[in-house]
Structures are given as structure tokens and as C-alpha cells.
Design a protein around this motif. Structure first.
Motif, PDB file in Angstrom:
ATOM      1  N   ASN A   1       8.901  20.599  78.376  1.00 38.07           N
ATOM      2  CA  ASN A   1       9.886  21.487  77.763  1.00 38.07           C
ATOM      3  C   ASN A   1      10.713  20.851  76.650  1.00 38.07           C
ATOM      4  O   ASN A   1      11.273  21.581  75.824  1.00 38.07           O
ATOM      5  N   CYS A   2      10.800  19.535  76.634  1.00 41.50           N
ATOM      6  CA  CYS A   2      11.743  18.875  75.728  1.00 41.50           C
ATOM      7  C   CYS A   2      11.094  17.825  74.824  1.00 41.50           C
ATOM      8  O   CYS A   2      11.690  17.411  73.824  1.00 41.50           O
ATOM      9  N   GLY A   3       9.898  17.385  75.204  1.00 38.34           N
ATOM     10  CA  GLY A   3       9.245  16.278  74.509  1.00 38.34           C
ATOM     11  C   GLY A   3       8.850  16.558  73.071  1.00 38.34           C
ATOM     12  O   GLY A   3       8.587  15.619  72.317  1.00 38.34           O
TER      13      GLY A   3
ATOM     14  N   LEU B   1      21.805  23.019  82.995  1.00 45.49           N
ATOM     15  CA  LEU B   1      20.365  23.236  83.157  1.00 45.49           C
ATOM     16  C   LEU B   1      20.084  24.520  83.927  1.00 45.49           C
ATOM     17  O   LEU B   1      19.127  25.238  83.633  1.00 45.49           O
ATOM     18  N   ALA B   2      20.910  24.813  84.922  1.00 44.71           N
ATOM     19  CA  ALA B   2      20.704  26.007  85.748  1.00 44.71           C
ATOM     20  C   ALA B   2      21.120  27.279  85.019  1.00 44.71           C
ATOM     21  O   ALA B   2      20.469  28.318  85.133  1.00 44.71           O
ATOM     22  N   GLU B   3      22.206  27.210  84.253  1.00 44.78           N
ATOM     23  CA  GLU B   3      22.734  28.407  83.598  1.00 44.78           C
ATOM     24  C   GLU B   3      22.119  28.652  82.234  1.00 44.78           C
ATOM     25  O   GLU B   3      22.216  29.739  81.692  1.00 44.78           O
ATOM     26  N   GLY B   4      21.504  27.641  81.671  1.00 46.18           N
ATOM     27  CA  GLY B   4      20.876  27.786  80.365  1.00 46.18           C
ATOM     28  C   GLY B   4      21.553  26.914  79.348  1.00 46.18           C
ATOM     29  O   GLY B   4      22.735  27.071  79.068  1.00 46.18           O
ATOM     30  N   ILE B   5      20.797  25.976  78.815  1.00 46.00           N
ATOM     31  CA  ILE B   5      21.327  25.098  77.780  1.00 46.00           C
ATOM     32  C   ILE B   5      21.259  25.846  76.463  1.00 46.00           C
ATOM     33  O   ILE B   5      20.209  26.319  76.049  1.00 46.00           O
ATOM     34  N   MET B   6      22.390  25.970  75.825  1.00 49.72           N
ATOM     35  CA  MET B   6      22.451  26.603  74.509  1.00 49.72           C
ATOM     36  C   MET B   6      23.241  25.680  73.594  1.00 49.72           C
ATOM     37  O   MET B   6      24.261  25.130  73.989  1.00 49.72           O
ATOM     38  N   VAL B   7      22.720  25.500  72.402  1.00 52.83           N
ATOM     39  CA  VAL B   7      23.420  24.669  71.425  1.00 52.83           C
ATOM     40  C   VAL B   7      23.575  25.437  70.129  1.00 52.83           C
ATOM     41  O   VAL B   7      22.992  26.497  69.954  1.00 52.83           O
TER      42      VAL B   7
ATOM     43  N   PRO C   1      15.483  25.976  71.700  1.00 55.66           N
ATOM     44  CA  PRO C   1      15.449  27.200  72.507  1.00 55.66           C
ATOM     45  C   PRO C   1      16.387  27.094  73.703  1.00 55.66           C
ATOM     46  O   PRO C   1      16.807  26.007  74.089  1.00 55.66           O
ATOM     47  N   GLU C   2      16.689  28.238  74.299  1.00 58.41           N
ATOM     48  CA  GLU C   2      17.500  28.254  75.510  1.00 58.41           C
ATOM     49  C   GLU C   2      16.583  27.984  76.701  1.00 58.41           C
ATOM     50  O   GLU C   2      15.495  28.538  76.798  1.00 58.41           O
ATOM     51  N   PHE C   3      17.026  27.117  77.599  1.00 57.89           N
ATOM     52  CA  PHE C   3      16.270  26.800  78.805  1.00 57.89           C
ATOM     53  C   PHE C   3      17.093  27.164  80.020  1.00 57.89           C
ATOM     54  O   PHE C   3      18.299  26.922  80.049  1.00 57.89           O
ATOM     55  N   LYS C   4      16.435  27.712  81.035  1.00 53.64           N
ATOM     56  CA  LYS C   4      17.045  27.922  82.348  1.00 53.64           C
ATOM     57  C   LYS C   4      16.063  27.386  83.377  1.00 53.64           C
ATOM     58  O   LYS C   4      14.876  27.702  83.329  1.00 53.64           O
TER      59      LYS C   4
END
Length: 125
Positions: A42-44, A79-85, A91-94
């Protein structure tokens, strides 16, 4: 109770605790390994997710140095609620609670260690 019986009892208790600790370490290792797979997938694409190397996106922080920006334990909620920057490339991750634990275990494992200058047992990346 004889001294030999007491010694055996203490040794058995110590071995039981050591066995329990080893089982916990194995579970944490398994969780961290799953966390490694999750962050790589997801992040690499943008972040350096391992203990060495540069991020493919130079603006993306190295995961091994996240502790310099955030307390690792506090990332679970994000991480649980969704990373948003504030930039459109990320992208947003949950993640599920199990995935959050696995990612947290992995991130904890790879953080650079800060130690005394010249101490070969510590790494300053």
C-alpha cells in the motif's frame, strides 16, 4: 517442602514464563511480517518501507524514521480512521484493527535506534 522441590518449582515457573514470552515474540514477529507486506503493497510506491533505501518519492518520509515525526503508538488511530494528508498524490487509507496492529508492530520493529555517538550497536540512518 524440601529445598530440591522448591528449586524445581521455581525453575518450572521460570520456564513457563520464558515459554509464554517466546510465544508472544513469535506472534509479534508474525504480525510484523504481515505489517511489512501491507505497507509494501500500500505504501511502497512512494515510501521507503524497509530499514534501508531512499523513498521512490523524495518528498515521502522514510518509514524507518517516522518516530522522528510522530509517536508510533499514536499512528494506530490514523491508520484505522483513514490517513489523509494535504496533497493529492497520497490516497486515503483505512485499515482493519488487525491490520493496524500488524502495521504498528512492523513500524516499531524498523524504527532507527538513537544511541551514543560511536556505539556500533546503534544505527543512525
Amino acid at each position: 517442602m524440601s529445598r530440591n522441590a522448591l528449586t524445581c518449582l521455581v525453575m518450572a515457573a521460570a520456564l513457563g514464563l520464558a515459554g509464554h514470552a517466546l510465544a508472544q515474540d513469535a506472534a509479534t514477529d508474525e504480525s510484523a511480517n504481515r505489517g511489512q507486506e501491507l505497507v509494501l503493497k500500500n505504501c511502497g510506491q512512494c515510501h521507503a518501507t524497509g530499514t534501508t533505501g531512499a523513498s521512490p518519492n523524495p518528498a515521502a518520509p522514510l518509514f524507518r524514521d517516522l518516530h522522528k515525526r510522530y509517536p508510533i503508538d499514536s499512528l494506530g488511530e490514523a491508520l484505522a480512521e483513514g490517513i489523509m494528508v494535504g496533497h493529492p498524490q497520497m490516497p486515503e487509507f483505512k485499515f482493519s484493527p488487525d491490520d493496524v496492529n500488524a502495521i504498528s508492530d512492523y513500524l516499531t520493529r524498523i524504527q532507527t535506534r538513537q544511541g551514543a555517538e560511536g556505539d556500533p550497536a546503534t544505527s543512525k540512518n
